[in-house]
Each structure stands twice: as C-alpha cells, then as structure tokens.
Design a protein around this motif. Structure first.
Motif, mmCIF file in Angstrom:
data_model
loop_
_atom_site.group_PDB
_atom_site.id
_atom_site.type_symbol
_atom_site.label_atom_id
_atom_site.label_comp_id
_atom_site.label_asym_id
_atom_site.label_seq_id
_atom_site.Cartn_x
_atom_site.Cartn_y
_atom_site.Cartn_z
ATOM 1 N N ASP A 100 -4.932 1.885 55.782
ATOM 2 C CA ASP A 100 -5.847 2.988 56.065
ATOM 3 C C ASP A 100 -6.359 2.895 57.501
ATOM 4 O OD1 ASP A 100 -7.507 5.303 55.281
ATOM 5 O OD2 ASP A 100 -9.168 3.867 55.520
ATOM 6 N N LEU A 101 -6.715 1.690 57.921
ATOM 7 C CA LEU A 101 -7.174 1.489 59.295
ATOM 8 C C LEU A 101 -6.066 1.852 60.283
ATOM 9 C CD1 LEU A 101 -9.280 0.466 61.347
ATOM 10 C CD2 LEU A 101 -8.359 -1.837 60.978
ATOM 11 N N LEU A 102 -4.837 1.462 59.995
ATOM 12 C CA LEU A 102 -3.716 1.801 60.882
ATOM 13 C C LEU A 102 -3.493 3.307 60.959
ATOM 14 C CD1 LEU A 102 -1.288 -1.072 59.905
ATOM 15 C CD2 LEU A 102 -2.261 -0.678 62.179
ATOM 16 N N ARG A 103 -3.644 3.997 59.824
ATOM 17 C CA ARG A 103 -3.502 5.469 59.834
ATOM 18 C C ARG A 103 -4.593 6.113 60.680
ATOM 19 N NH1 ARG A 103 -1.786 4.572 54.416
ATOM 20 N NH2 ARG A 103 -3.909 4.616 53.628
ATOM 21 N N ARG A 104 -5.781 5.514 60.688
ATOM 22 C CA ARG A 104 -6.911 6.082 61.437
ATOM 23 C C ARG A 104 -6.937 5.633 62.897
ATOM 24 N NH1 ARG A 104 -11.507 3.911 59.708
ATOM 25 N NH2 ARG A 104 -10.614 2.443 58.246
ATOM 26 N N THR A 105 -5.952 4.838 63.314
ATOM 27 C CA THR A 105 -5.905 4.335 64.685
ATOM 28 C C THR A 105 -4.711 4.976 65.389
ATOM 29 O OG1 THR A 105 -6.853 2.254 63.915
ATOM 30 C CG2 THR A 105 -5.863 2.243 66.107
ATOM 31 N N PRO A 106 -4.943 6.103 66.074
ATOM 32 C CA PRO A 106 -3.822 6.822 66.691
ATOM 33 C C PRO A 106 -3.129 6.035 67.804
ATOM 34 C CG PRO A 106 -5.916 7.837 67.293
ATOM 35 C CD PRO A 106 -6.222 6.760 66.299
ATOM 36 N N ASP A 107 -3.860 5.167 68.484
ATOM 37 C CA ASP A 107 -3.270 4.385 69.572
ATOM 38 C C ASP A 107 -3.347 2.899 69.219
ATOM 39 O OD1 ASP A 107 -2.370 3.207 71.877
ATOM 40 O OD2 ASP A 107 -4.103 3.797 73.102
ATOM 41 N N PRO A 108 -2.271 2.325 68.643
ATOM 42 C CA PRO A 108 -2.326 0.914 68.266
ATOM 43 C C PRO A 108 -2.396 -0.034 69.459
ATOM 44 C CG PRO A 108 -0.130 1.800 67.883
ATOM 45 C CD PRO A 108 -0.999 2.953 68.303
ATOM 46 N N ASP A 109 -2.214 0.490 70.659
ATOM 47 C CA ASP A 109 -2.326 -0.350 71.854
ATOM 48 C C ASP A 109 -3.662 -0.164 72.573
ATOM 49 O OD1 ASP A 109 0.135 -1.725 71.715
ATOM 50 O OD2 ASP A 109 1.165 0.076 72.407
ATOM 51 N N LYS A 110 -4.607 0.472 71.881
ATOM 52 C CA LYS A 110 -5.890 0.719 72.551
ATOM 53 C C LYS A 110 -6.558 -0.594 72.947
ATOM 54 C CE LYS A 110 -9.081 0.920 68.634
ATOM 55 N NZ LYS A 110 -10.123 1.679 68.004
ATOM 56 N N ALA A 111 -7.246 -0.537 74.063
ATOM 57 C CA ALA A 111 -7.950 -1.706 74.582
ATOM 58 C C ALA A 111 -9.161 -2.015 73.702
ATOM 59 C CB ALA A 111 -8.386 -1.463 76.017
ATOM 60 N N MET A 112 -9.427 -3.296 73.554
ATOM 61 C CA MET A 112 -10.591 -3.754 72.780
ATOM 62 C C MET A 112 -11.200 -4.951 73.494
ATOM 63 S SD MET A 112 -9.179 -3.830 68.854
ATOM 64 C CE MET A 112 -10.833 -4.047 68.176
ATOM 65 N N THR A 113 -12.486 -5.092 73.332
ATOM 66 C CA THR A 113 -13.182 -6.291 73.795
ATOM 67 C C THR A 113 -13.833 -6.933 72.587
ATOM 68 O OG1 THR A 113 -13.564 -5.360 75.990
ATOM 69 C CG2 THR A 113 -14.973 -7.198 75.314
ATOM 70 N N ILE A 114 -13.544 -8.197 72.401
ATOM 71 C CA ILE A 114 -14.091 -8.947 71.271
ATOM 72 C C ILE A 114 -15.063 -9.978 71.817
ATOM 73 C CG2 ILE A 114 -13.524 -10.524 69.398
ATOM 74 C CD1 ILE A 114 -10.754 -9.153 69.351
ATOM 75 N N GLU A 115 -16.229 -10.020 71.234
ATOM 76 C CA GLU A 115 -17.244 -11.009 71.619
ATOM 77 C C GLU A 115 -17.372 -12.015 70.491
ATOM 78 O OE1 GLU A 115 -19.157 -11.104 74.431
ATOM 79 O OE2 GLU A 115 -18.566 -9.181 75.296
ATOM 80 N N HIS A 116 -17.187 -13.278 70.797
ATOM 81 C CA HIS A 116 -17.351 -14.341 69.805
ATOM 82 C C HIS A 116 -18.475 -15.256 70.287
ATOM 83 C CE1 HIS A 116 -16.561 -17.890 67.375
ATOM 84 N NE2 HIS A 116 -15.893 -17.080 66.564
ATOM 85 N N PRO A 117 -19.425 -15.593 69.403
ATOM 86 C CA PRO A 117 -20.569 -16.386 69.846
ATOM 87 C C PRO A 117 -20.199 -17.775 70.368
ATOM 88 C CG PRO A 117 -20.611 -16.097 67.457
ATOM 89 C CD PRO A 117 -19.496 -15.252 67.989
ATOM 90 N N LYS A 118 -19.101 -18.343 69.911
ATOM 91 C CA LYS A 118 -18.700 -19.679 70.350
ATOM 92 C C LYS A 118 -17.643 -19.637 71.450
ATOM 93 C CE LYS A 118 -16.945 -24.067 68.579
ATOM 94 N NZ LYS A 118 -16.452 -24.784 67.408
ATOM 95 N N TYR A 119 -16.677 -18.716 71.320
ATOM 96 C CA TYR A 119 -15.529 -18.714 72.228
ATOM 97 C C TYR A 119 -15.633 -17.702 73.357
ATOM 98 C CZ TYR A 119 -13.610 -21.619 68.572
ATOM 99 O OH TYR A 119 -13.431 -22.627 67.670
ATOM 100 N N GLY A 120 -16.644 -16.852 73.328
ATOM 101 C CA GLY A 120 -16.850 -15.914 74.420
ATOM 102 C C GLY A 120 -16.171 -14.581 74.232
ATOM 103 N N ARG A 121 -15.913 -13.955 75.354
ATOM 104 C CA ARG A 121 -15.394 -12.573 75.388
ATOM 105 C C ARG A 121 -13.883 -12.584 75.598
ATOM 106 N NH1 ARG A 121 -17.518 -7.492 78.385
ATOM 107 N NH2 ARG A 121 -15.554 -6.518 78.971
ATOM 108 N N LEU A 122 -13.200 -11.677 74.866
ATOM 109 C CA LEU A 122 -11.760 -11.523 75.023
ATOM 110 C C LEU A 122 -11.450 -10.044 75.197
ATOM 111 C CD1 LEU A 122 -8.812 -12.581 74.879
ATOM 112 C CD2 LEU A 122 -8.931 -12.155 72.403
ATOM 113 N N ASP A 123 -10.831 -9.715 76.331
ATOM 114 C CA ASP A 123 -10.323 -8.365 76.555
ATOM 115 C C ASP A 123 -8.882 -8.362 76.054
ATOM 116 O OD1 ASP A 123 -12.667 -7.363 77.765
ATOM 117 O OD2 ASP A 123 -12.105 -8.337 79.645
ATOM 118 N N THR A 124 -8.602 -7.522 75.082
ATOM 119 C CA THR A 124 -7.297 -7.523 74.423
ATOM 120 C C THR A 124 -6.945 -6.108 73.989
ATOM 121 O OG1 THR A 124 -5.974 -8.624 72.711
ATOM 122 C CG2 THR A 124 -8.269 -8.114 72.147
#
Length: 172
Positions: A100-124
């Motif tokens: 369902d999430l994949l159907r609702r995500t028109p661009d599977p290569d969209k940029a994302m930034t993930i923030e983790h409290p221990k490991y920091g920020r990841l631009d992916t």
C-alpha cells in the motif's frame, strides 16, 4: 512491468514465503529450538525481522521518531511465541501495508532525510531504504538457513535469480 524497487520488495516477500513454506514442512519444534547463532532460535530471528519490517515501513512512511520509537516494544511483543503459521500471517499483513505504501509513493527514488538519535542524520532515498529492507531480510534468511543446518535440516533456495526465473516462467 514492476518498477525495480517494487520488484525487489516482491522478491523479499517471495523469499520469506519460500522459507515459511519450508518451515511448515519441518517438525514444529525446529522453529523454537535453541541454537548457538546470531539469534537463539529461528522464531527469534523472524521476530527481529518483523520488528524491523514495521520500523522501516514507518521510516519510509515518514513517521516521526516520536511516533515510531514508542511502538517498538509492541512490535517485538506481537512476534513473541508465535507458530510458523502465525508468524507467516504477521509477515503477510506487513507485506500488504508495504505494498500500500509503495502504491502511494509515486516516486520510489524520492529524496529522504532520516534523523536517528544515536547515529545522526542520513540523506538518502526511499529506494535506498527499501533496498536495505530487502538486504536485511536476505541476511537473516541466511541466518535461518544456518540454524536449520545446525539442527540437521536443509535450507531452501531464496536467491533473487530463482525468484526471477519463477516469475518469468509464470508469465509464459
């Protein structure tokens, strides 16, 4: 034709299903038998995989950490003490949520930034995290195969190539 990230996810679901089908044919105690490995049993390995399926799905859905982290103990609890069939149903449910999430995500290569409290920020990218979900599953299916061999049982082939061949044969 499926987009590549979706195809990789479908491979992941197929590979898990191959392993569940194999486990259903083995004695019931194999699933919970304690072994010396990365996890103490096949069931605990699947419990770990399930928790992280839920976690990464939440990350891909861009839920904030404040929403995700309190759910982790509940996800871990959901997978405790399950039979192979019950665990398979948990995985089927999360697979439908992922689809369902994949159907609702028109661009599977969209940029994302993930923030983790221990490991920091990841631009992916969405597709990069989805690739990680597949790799994580592959790694732990390998653990399960080793655990089965320790108990005197063969594993089951779950290579991506076998998925592609089966899929191609199904289209003929």
């Amino acid at each position: 034709m499926l987009q590549h990230p979706q195809q990789l996810y479908e491979y992941h679901v197929w590979a898990n299903d191959q392993l569940f089908t194999h486990l259903e044919q083995l004695p019931k105690d194999v699933f919970h038998a304690e072994v010396t490995s990365v996890f103490p049993s096949v069931s605990k390995t699947f419990g770990h995989m399930y928790l992280y399926e839920k976690l990464y799905m939440s990350v891909l859905a861009e839920a904030p950490n404040e929403e995700i982290f309190p759910k982790i103990p509940g996800w871990a609890e959901e997978a405790q003490g399950k039979t192979v069939d019950e665990m398979r149903r948990l995985f089927a449910g999360v697979a439908e949520q992922f689809r369902d999430l994949l159907r609702r995500t028109p661009d599977p290569d969209k940029a994302m930034t993930i923030e983790h409290p221990k490991y920091g920020r990841l631009d992916t990218h969405f597709s990069g995290i989805l690739q990680h979900v597949v790799n994580h599953g592959t790694y732990h299916r390998g653990n399960v195969t080793a655990m089965l061999r320790q108990q005197g049982y063969a594993g089951v082939p779950t290579d991506y190539l076998f998925y592609l061949i089966e899929r191609q044969e199904g289209q003929r």
